[in-house]
Design an enzyme around this catalytic site. Sequence first.
Site, PDB file in Angstrom:
ATOM      1  N   SER A  68       1.213   3.076 -40.124  1.00 44.75           N
ATOM      2  CA  SER A  68       0.760   4.217 -39.320  1.00 44.75           C
ATOM      3  C   SER A  68       0.032   3.851 -38.042  1.00 44.75           C
ATOM      4  O   SER A  68      -0.195   4.722 -37.212  1.00 44.75           O
ATOM      5  CB  SER A  68      -0.159   5.109 -40.163  1.00 44.75           C
ATOM      6  OG  SER A  68       0.610   5.809 -41.085  1.00 44.75           O
ATOM      7  N   LYS A  99       1.648   4.996 -34.902  1.00 41.72           N
ATOM      8  CA  LYS A  99       1.734   6.408 -34.484  1.00 41.72           C
ATOM      9  C   LYS A  99       1.148   6.706 -33.103  1.00 41.72           C
ATOM     10  O   LYS A  99       1.803   7.358 -32.288  1.00 41.72           O
ATOM     11  CB  LYS A  99       1.097   7.301 -35.556  1.00 41.72           C
ATOM     12  CG  LYS A  99       1.897   7.336 -36.869  1.00 41.72           C
ATOM     13  CD  LYS A  99       1.114   8.007 -37.973  1.00 41.72           C
ATOM     14  CE  LYS A  99       1.903   8.056 -39.288  1.00 41.72           C
ATOM     15  NZ  LYS A  99       1.066   8.559 -40.399  1.00 41.72           N
ATOM     16  N   TYR A 109      11.660   6.685 -38.172  1.00 39.23           N
ATOM     17  CA  TYR A 109      10.229   6.568 -38.478  1.00 39.23           C
ATOM     18  C   TYR A 109       9.963   5.410 -39.453  1.00 39.23           C
ATOM     19  O   TYR A 109       9.015   4.637 -39.279  1.00 39.23           O
ATOM     20  CB  TYR A 109       9.724   7.909 -39.031  1.00 39.23           C
ATOM     21  CG  TYR A 109       8.375   7.829 -39.683  1.00 39.23           C
ATOM     22  CD1 TYR A 109       7.209   7.768 -38.908  1.00 39.23           C
ATOM     23  CD2 TYR A 109       8.256   7.808 -41.084  1.00 39.23           C
ATOM     24  CE1 TYR A 109       5.960   7.675 -39.520  1.00 39.23           C
ATOM     25  CE2 TYR A 109       7.019   7.723 -41.688  1.00 39.23           C
ATOM     26  CZ  TYR A 109       5.879   7.656 -40.909  1.00 39.23           C
ATOM     27  OH  TYR A 109       4.650   7.566 -41.505  1.00 39.23           O
ATOM     28  N   TYR A 116      -7.417  10.397 -40.408  1.00 43.90           N
ATOM     29  CA  TYR A 116      -7.020  11.398 -41.407  1.00 43.90           C
ATOM     30  C   TYR A 116      -8.202  12.236 -41.891  1.00 43.90           C
ATOM     31  O   TYR A 116      -9.001  12.716 -41.108  1.00 43.90           O
ATOM     32  CB  TYR A 116      -6.338  10.724 -42.612  1.00 43.90           C
ATOM     33  CG  TYR A 116      -5.238   9.768 -42.237  1.00 43.90           C
ATOM     34  CD1 TYR A 116      -4.116  10.231 -41.534  1.00 43.90           C
ATOM     35  CD2 TYR A 116      -5.298   8.431 -42.565  1.00 43.90           C
ATOM     36  CE1 TYR A 116      -3.095   9.354 -41.189  1.00 43.90           C
ATOM     37  CE2 TYR A 116      -4.274   7.560 -42.237  1.00 43.90           C
ATOM     38  CZ  TYR A 116      -3.179   8.030 -41.551  1.00 43.90           C
ATOM     39  OH  TYR A 116      -2.191   7.176 -41.223  1.00 43.90           O
ATOM     40  N   VAL A 131      -1.383   2.028 -43.928  1.00 46.57           N
ATOM     41  CA  VAL A 131      -1.430   1.649 -45.346  1.00 46.57           C
ATOM     42  C   VAL A 131      -1.245   0.165 -45.632  1.00 46.57           C
ATOM     43  O   VAL A 131      -1.467  -0.273 -46.763  1.00 46.57           O
ATOM     44  CB  VAL A 131      -0.400   2.407 -46.225  1.00 46.57           C
ATOM     45  CG1 VAL A 131      -0.792   3.848 -46.413  1.00 46.57           C
ATOM     46  CG2 VAL A 131       0.990   2.266 -45.686  1.00 46.57           C
TER      47      VAL A 131
HETATM   48  N1  GLN Z   1       5.096   4.265 -43.697  1.00 47.70           N
HETATM   49  C1  GLN Z   1       3.957   4.881 -44.295  1.00 47.70           C
HETATM   50  C2  GLN Z   1       4.325   6.241 -44.848  1.00 47.70           C
HETATM   51  O1  GLN Z   1       4.970   6.973 -44.210  1.00 47.70           O
HETATM   52  C3  GLN Z   1       2.900   5.020 -43.276  1.00 47.70           C
HETATM   53  C4  GLN Z   1       1.671   5.717 -43.779  1.00 47.70           C
HETATM   54  C5  GLN Z   1       0.414   5.093 -43.339  1.00 47.70           C
HETATM   55  O2  GLN Z   1       0.360   3.964 -42.860  1.00 47.70           O
HETATM   56  N2  GLN Z   1      -0.693   5.814 -43.505  1.00 47.70           N
HETATM   57  O3  GLN Z   1       4.018   6.558 -45.968  1.00 47.70           O
END
Ligand code: GLN
Length: 452
Positions: free
Chosen positions: A69, A72, A194, A246, A264
């Site tokens: 993420s 993003k 994505y 978040y 993550v």
């Molecule tokens: N690829 C992960 C997902 O879509 C990214 C989420 C994250 O890093 N918070 O679940």
Amino acid sequence: MTEAVAFDVVSEGLAEVHRLLLPVREGEVASYIPPLALADPDDFGVALVSMDGHRYQAGSSGTLFTIQSVSKPFVHALALAELGMDELSRWVGNEPSGDAFNAISLEDGTGRPANAMINAGAIATTNLVPAASSAERFDRVLDALSAFAGRQLDVDEEVYRAESATGDRNRALAYLMHAAGSLRTDPVEAAEVYFRQCAVRVDTVDLAVMAATLANAGVNPVTGEAVVPEAVAVEVLSVMATCGMYDAAGDWLVRVGLPAKSGVSGGLAAASPARFGIACWSPPLDRTGSTVRGVVALRELSKRFGLHLLHRPARTADTVTEHGTAARAASGRERTAEERALLSRGGDRIALVAAQGELDFTATERVLRALAETVPDEPGWVVVDLHRAIAYPTPATMLGVVMRRVAAAGHRIALVGDVGEDWDCGATRHTDREEALAWAEDALLRELARAR
Ligand code: GLN
């Protein structure tokens, strides 16, 4: 034998944070994407990149991991540079959802995701990047991420495949948005682009360079490339500040006070505008999905170095170094006794204001008050010495407005220093203060001589 002086306390600070937090045993490595579960919980990298591109690092800062993420905000920047905020925000909002990263946070009626930092918003944002095909779209995403990092990045194909194989929830988000009309591309392909974006490999230093590029008004401080316009960097940092962490975004802003984004795989990138980009990577996550060690490290560093965005910025020196009239502060010119007498009586008609440093809003406001105190009521001469000051567009306009008013009131203005623009106030330009003051005195003496 004398020992070499150790100058690099920045690296020492990073190494100390690394050493202090390495023993932390909290958090869980993400396992919902199977290969992520293989990460070593003791891997911990820290890196900081300054505005002149200097890279500081500690721990496993050169070990590769998937960006997840943390991609993003950078893809958001790409989409913003292409579409502009007005168009983009028709499709993806700018509101913190207060929900988890994979929540179904879609606006009632429109299906518009709350922001580009949660999965739904990121899937929509990626797929707003103009391209003729999904493959071309991903190439554009990879090019943008690489430009932010300052080197060619690639994809961890194994993580990509695993992510796609376990990505039903993200595909479901894409389908929901497609049904609501907020995603216009094919939902399955949208999710794949994505997934590949999340599987791009970086190391901690890459993330710090990427964050530093946002902090540096969109210009990569290592390569010098203008990756996105400054306005886009400001928009992205704003969204990171309110949505990047978040459901912990509020607490993060209070305790750390820097725009940031976590992912993550344990990556965390934060930007301190005009100062540096910083990144941490440590796989064990807290319950909101952010790296445990990274969050504590940033809290610690923010406290230690006073980095909170809303912290009162330190004033390093007085802005106005001198203000008064020539009656007291005459030029060093040789004058006759008669001239000296005339100048000490009439010298109040010559005002002098000297300022130094950056003329931001606050500094300009001080210069304006000094002018208000010294500029004579009847038409006279105003010497403004800015040769040690830096005037920027907006505050320069504040000063420009006032200088034009001063001129309109009949004063003659002598400007010392290169302020980088003409304020259209009919000022004479001078290379130093003495010379400007002498110019004003000569003019005053001529006027007094004529009046006799
Ligand atoms: N690829 C992960 C997902 O879509 C990214 C989420 C994250 O890093 N918070 O679940």
